[in-house]
Design a protein around this motif. Structure first.
Motif, PDB file in Angstrom:
ATOM      1  N   PRO A 189       0.847  -1.186   0.000  1.00 13.76           N
ATOM      2  CA  PRO A 189       0.000   0.000   0.000  1.00 13.76           C
ATOM      3  C   PRO A 189       0.883   1.238   0.000  1.00 13.76           C
ATOM      4  N   VAL A 190       0.344   2.338  -0.434  1.00 15.24           N
ATOM      5  CA  VAL A 190       1.139   3.544  -0.652  1.00 15.24           C
ATOM      6  C   VAL A 190       1.679   4.078   0.676  1.00 15.24           C
ATOM      7  N   GLU A 191       2.984   4.228   0.715  1.00 13.53           N
ATOM      8  CA  GLU A 191       3.683   4.889   1.818  1.00 13.53           C
ATOM      9  C   GLU A 191       4.865   5.616   1.202  1.00 13.53           C
ATOM     10  N   LEU A 192       4.852   6.928   1.309  1.00 14.17           N
ATOM     11  CA  LEU A 192       5.878   7.743   0.672  1.00 14.17           C
ATOM     12  C   LEU A 192       6.686   8.516   1.706  1.00 14.17           C
ATOM     13  N   LEU A 193       7.992   8.501   1.550  1.00  9.99           N
ATOM     14  CA  LEU A 193       8.897   9.386   2.282  1.00  9.99           C
ATOM     15  C   LEU A 193       9.467  10.337   1.248  1.00  9.99           C
ATOM     16  N   VAL A 194       9.230  11.624   1.442  1.00 13.85           N
ATOM     17  CA  VAL A 194       9.615  12.624   0.443  1.00 13.85           C
ATOM     18  C   VAL A 194      10.370  13.744   1.134  1.00 13.85           C
ATOM     19  N   ALA A 239      14.437  20.580   3.070  1.00 13.35           N
ATOM     20  CA  ALA A 239      14.987  19.394   3.736  1.00 13.35           C
ATOM     21  C   ALA A 239      14.022  18.763   4.732  1.00 13.35           C
ATOM     22  N   THR A 240      12.838  19.346   4.920  1.00 12.75           N
ATOM     23  CA  THR A 240      11.811  18.729   5.750  1.00 12.75           C
ATOM     24  C   THR A 240      11.415  17.402   5.112  1.00 12.75           C
ATOM     25  N   ILE A 241      11.057  16.435   5.942  1.00 17.29           N
ATOM     26  CA  ILE A 241      10.639  15.124   5.464  1.00 17.29           C
ATOM     27  C   ILE A 241       9.126  15.024   5.562  1.00 17.29           C
ATOM     28  N   ALA A 242       8.486  14.601   4.482  1.00 13.47           N
ATOM     29  CA  ALA A 242       7.041  14.368   4.472  1.00 13.47           C
ATOM     30  C   ALA A 242       6.805  12.867   4.374  1.00 13.47           C
ATOM     31  N   ARG A 243       5.931  12.357   5.224  1.00 11.95           N
ATOM     32  CA  ARG A 243       5.544  10.939   5.163  1.00 11.95           C
ATOM     33  C   ARG A 243       4.052  10.887   4.867  1.00 11.95           C
ATOM     34  N   PHE A 244       3.722  10.253   3.758  1.00 13.49           N
ATOM     35  CA  PHE A 244       2.335  10.110   3.325  1.00 13.49           C
ATOM     36  C   PHE A 244       1.965   8.640   3.388  1.00 13.49           C
ATOM     37  N   THR A 245       0.826   8.338   4.013  1.00 12.00           N
ATOM     38  CA  THR A 245       0.346   6.961   4.069  1.00 12.00           C
ATOM     39  C   THR A 245      -1.119   6.899   3.659  1.00 12.00           C
ATOM     40  N   TRP A 252     -15.991   5.791   2.111  1.00 14.68           N
ATOM     41  CA  TRP A 252     -15.247   4.550   2.313  1.00 14.68           C
ATOM     42  C   TRP A 252     -15.648   3.917   3.636  1.00 14.68           C
ATOM     43  N   GLN A 253     -15.629   2.587   3.666  1.00 15.53           N
ATOM     44  CA  GLN A 253     -16.082   1.899   4.863  1.00 15.53           C
ATOM     45  C   GLN A 253     -15.065   0.937   5.475  1.00 15.53           C
ATOM     46  N   HIS A 254     -14.067   0.517   4.718  1.00 18.59           N
ATOM     47  CA  HIS A 254     -13.177  -0.516   5.242  1.00 18.59           C
ATOM     48  C   HIS A 254     -11.700  -0.157   5.056  1.00 18.59           C
ATOM     49  N   HIS A 255     -11.142  -0.547   3.933  1.00 17.98           N
ATOM     50  CA  HIS A 255      -9.719  -0.347   3.685  1.00 17.98           C
ATOM     51  C   HIS A 255      -9.448   0.204   2.278  1.00 17.98           C
ATOM     52  N   GLU A 256     -10.336   1.032   1.822  1.00 20.48           N
ATOM     53  CA  GLU A 256     -10.237   1.562   0.466  1.00 20.48           C
ATOM     54  C   GLU A 256      -8.981   2.389   0.228  1.00 20.48           C
ATOM     55  N   ALA A 257      -8.505   3.104   1.239  1.00 22.80           N
ATOM     56  CA  ALA A 257      -7.289   3.901   1.067  1.00 22.80           C
ATOM     57  C   ALA A 257      -6.105   3.010   0.747  1.00 22.80           C
ATOM     58  N   GLY A 258      -6.047   1.844   1.380  1.00 15.75           N
ATOM     59  CA  GLY A 258      -4.959   0.907   1.136  1.00 15.75           C
ATOM     60  C   GLY A 258      -5.003   0.263  -0.235  1.00 15.75           C
ATOM     61  N   LEU A 282      -0.822   4.029  -6.869  1.00 19.04           N
ATOM     62  CA  LEU A 282       0.121   5.109  -6.599  1.00 19.04           C
ATOM     63  C   LEU A 282      -0.318   6.400  -7.291  1.00 19.04           C
ATOM     64  N   ALA A 283      -0.833   6.294  -8.503  1.00 19.99           N
ATOM     65  CA  ALA A 283      -1.282   7.488  -9.232  1.00 19.99           C
ATOM     66  C   ALA A 283      -2.456   8.157  -8.514  1.00 19.99           C
ATOM     67  N   ASP A 284      -3.426   7.369  -8.066  1.00 20.39           N
ATOM     68  CA  ASP A 284      -4.585   7.937  -7.372  1.00 20.39           C
ATOM     69  C   ASP A 284      -4.193   8.513  -6.016  1.00 20.39           C
ATOM     70  N   ALA A 285      -3.375   7.789  -5.269  1.00 15.16           N
ATOM     71  CA  ALA A 285      -2.919   8.285  -3.969  1.00 15.16           C
ATOM     72  C   ALA A 285      -2.033   9.514  -4.145  1.00 15.16           C
ATOM     73  N   GLY A 286      -1.262   9.550  -5.226  1.00 16.64           N
ATOM     74  CA  GLY A 286      -0.388  10.698  -5.488  1.00 16.64           C
ATOM     75  C   GLY A 286      -1.164  11.990  -5.631  1.00 16.64           C
ATOM     76  N   THR A 287      -2.339  11.922  -6.221  1.00 19.27           N
ATOM     77  CA  THR A 287      -3.193  13.107  -6.336  1.00 19.27           C
ATOM     78  C   THR A 287      -3.523  13.661  -4.955  1.00 19.27           C
ATOM     79  N   HIS A 288      -3.869  12.772  -4.035  1.00 23.77           N
ATOM     80  CA  HIS A 288      -4.177  13.192  -2.668  1.00 23.77           C
ATOM     81  C   HIS A 288      -2.926  13.690  -1.943  1.00 23.77           C
ATOM     82  N   PHE A 289      -1.779  13.067  -2.228  1.00 23.59           N
ATOM     83  CA  PHE A 289      -0.519  13.521  -1.637  1.00 23.59           C
ATOM     84  C   PHE A 289      -0.271  14.983  -1.995  1.00 23.59           C
ATOM     85  N   PHE A 290      -0.409  15.324  -3.269  1.00 24.30           N
ATOM     86  CA  PHE A 290      -0.155  16.702  -3.708  1.00 24.30           C
ATOM     87  C   PHE A 290      -1.180  17.674  -3.123  1.00 24.30           C
TER      88      PHE A 290
END
Length: 135
Positions: free
Chosen positions: A25-30, A35-41, A102-108, A112-120
């Motif tokens: 599942p999407v987990e990004l360290l950016v 130099a700040t670190i962003a963690r997206f899950t 969403w009701q269960h685990h839809e975010a997981g 990556l492309a769909d989650a990336g939109t939310h990341f930005f």
């Protein structure tokens, strides 16, 4: 979209994808330009972006299976991760239950492309807050 393509997209925006990122599942360290670190899950029904100070990253070494040194080296590969003592500077959350029903685990299950939109989207809320000055 795969991680190398996403890393190129980030680089085009002045950001750097760090080791320890996963597409499923999407987990990004950016690393952000300051130099700040962003963690997206993307887990359960929640999309979460937390920012950390640059010193929050640490490296851990994975021990070899037997560690005897005869068959394998005594230490294994190194992995970059957030320190277990790292405290977030900021946190932004998108509640998928409220926003998308969403009701269960839809975010997981997001690609990556769909989650990336939310990341930005979440990253812009962090950046816009940082740019606001006090007069």
């Amino acid at each position: 979209m795969n991680l190398p393509a996403f890393a190129d997209l980030l680089a085009s925006r002045g950001l750097r994808l760090l080791p320890g990122s996963h597409a499923v599942p999407v987990e990004l360290l950016v690393q952000l330009p300051d130099a700040t670190i962003a963690r997206f899950t993307a887990r359960g029904t929640t999309l979460r972006l937390r920012t950390y100070a640059p010193g929050a990253l640490t490296t851990i070494t994975i021990p070899a299976e037997c560690g005897c040194g005869d068959h394998h080296p005594q230490s294994g590969p190194s992995r970059v991760t957030l320190s277990r003592y790292a405290v977030p500077l900021e946190e932004r959350i998108l509640d998928g239950e409220l926003l998308f029903g969403w009701q269960h685990h839809e975010a997981g299950l997001l690609s990556l492309a769909d989650a990336g939109t939310h990341f930005f989207t979440l990253l812009e809320t962090v950046r816009s807050r940082q740019l606001v000055g006090v007069a």
